[in-house]
Design an enzyme around this catalytic site. Structure first.
Site, PDB file in Angstrom:
ATOM      1  N   LYS A 121      -7.576  -7.039  -5.289  1.00 55.32           N
ATOM      2  CA  LYS A 121      -8.839  -7.117  -6.014  1.00 55.32           C
ATOM      3  C   LYS A 121     -10.027  -6.014  -5.721  1.00 55.32           C
ATOM      4  CE  LYS A 121      -6.999 -12.054  -5.359  1.00 55.32           C
ATOM      5  NZ  LYS A 121      -7.812 -13.813  -5.253  1.00 55.32           N
ATOM      6  N   ARG A 137      -0.096 -13.671  -0.583  1.00 46.68           N
ATOM      7  CA  ARG A 137      -0.023 -13.700  -1.970  1.00 46.68           C
ATOM      8  C   ARG A 137      -0.228 -12.526  -2.322  1.00 46.68           C
ATOM      9  NH1 ARG A 137      -1.875 -14.148  -7.230  1.00 46.68           N
ATOM     10  NH2 ARG A 137      -1.166 -14.820  -9.158  1.00 46.68           N
TER      11      ARG A 137
END
Length: 355
Positions: free
Chosen positions: A295, A330
């Site tokens: 991210k 995840r």
């Protein structure tokens, strides 16, 4: 005014510390102290660091319930015939059947290729394969549910047939129904079951686990100057409300996971604050799903490294989460993360071997 409990003072082993440490959520982490956080007006106003020893005797009813939730064993997830134990950290693999996901959009030429990649990720150690057909990156536009179903159903069916434990990453009840019919046995909803009013009922009827993720705004606008009075308290309270709503819809609490939603309507500072305080969320009484893989926060902390050069940062965040008891991480980079967790697990196993 109220009090929240954040476990801290983690120790490698409980041996020789009887009554002085507590086990976090039935996992491989023990802690010797907690931060009692006073909340006033929706903000953290003060805190007190206290030892675990003798703590239970001084807790009031609300904090006693949090303590019980913090130290309760998390039941394993049952995804059809597959059982995913939560007494140790697990990896959820990302398979995006999308043309526009921020990191891996458009990488598969066909559903068969995507399913094959998912099977490889399961073989590399992923306990769950999470299949998505709609990008929810900042600025992404909604996808018609028919297109989303067309993208994901062949992948889910092939993965489920191969024996993989499959989760469906979607906000839409129709997509959930189609994926569950094709063999998915878990739902991962980035809207926290708020986007589609039918979703909670679909999950309840199917009796499958569901991950409820916090978000602020929708993908198109969520990064347009997100604001919080206190991001940790607000995310915590929002998740508590959504857990209650899910239970009211008939979803068993043992089937609810929570995700603080790193990057979904949050600045870099908000994300880091949440990650630093992740252990506090165990007092909600549900397993924690953590997703920070590749991210933008990683890029912001590393010279704006592009998404495909954020593996090391992703692993750093995953280990930080696991050190605070996150049950599932995840990730895109399964082999590398599984290797990191195996090394971490080796350290834990050695520390937990009686001398």
């Amino acid at each position: 005014m109220r009090t929240l409990i954040r476990p801290t003072g983690f120790v490698d082993s409980p041996f020789g510390h009887d009554g002085k440490v507590a086990r976090l959520a039935g996992g491989l982490n023990w802690f010797g102290s907690v931060e009692l956080v006073t909340v006033e007006g929706g903000r953290r106003a003060a805190s007190e660091l206290v030892p675990v020893e003798g703590l239970e005797a001084r807790l009031k009813a609300d904090t006693a319930a949090q303590w019980a939730a913090l130290t309760a064993v998390r039941a394993p997830l049952r995804l059809g015939e597959r059982v995913v134990r939560l007494d140790q950290p697990q990896v959820m693999a990302i398979v995006n059947a999308t043309p526009d996901s921020f990191s891996d959009g458009g990488q598969f030429a066909s559903p068969a290729e995507a399913a094959s990649a998912g099977a490889d990720l399961a073989a590399a150690g992923a306990a769950i394969v999470d299949v998505g057909g709609e990008s929810t990156r900042p600025g992404a536009k909604p996808v018609w549910e028919g297109d989303e179903i067309e993208r994901i159903v062949p992948i889910v069916r092939q993965l489920a047939t191969s024996g993989a434990a499959v989760s469906i990453d979607t906000r839409k009840s129709a997509v959930m129904e189609a994926a569950l019919g094709a063999g998915a046995r878990m739902v991962n909803d980035v809207s926290g079951l708020t986007w589609d009013e039918r979703s909670a009922g679909i999950v309840a009827a199917a009796g499958v686990p569901v991950a409820i993720m916090h978000h602020q705004g929708d993908p198109q606008t969520m990064q347009d100057a997100p604001r919080y009075g206190d991001v940790v308290v607000e995310v915590y309270d929002w998740l508590a409300v959504r857990i209650g709503a899910a239970e009211a819809a008939g979803i068993a609490r043992s089937n609810i996971l929570v995700d603080p939603g790193i990057g979904f309507g949050k600045t870099v500072a908000h994300n880091l604050e949440l990650i630093n305080n992740l252990a506090l969320f165990h007092s909600l009484g549900c397993p924690l799903l953590f997703g920070a893989s590749r991210k933008r926060t990683i890029g912001a902390l590393s010279g704006e490294a592009p998404a495909d050069r954020r593996v090391a940062g992703s692993i750093a965040f995953a280990l930080k989460a696991v050190e605070q008891g996150a049950q599932i991480v995840r990730v895109h980079d399964v082999f590398e993360t599984v290797q990191a967790l195996r090394v971490w697990r080796g350290l834990r196993d050695q520390a937990l071997t009686p001398r």
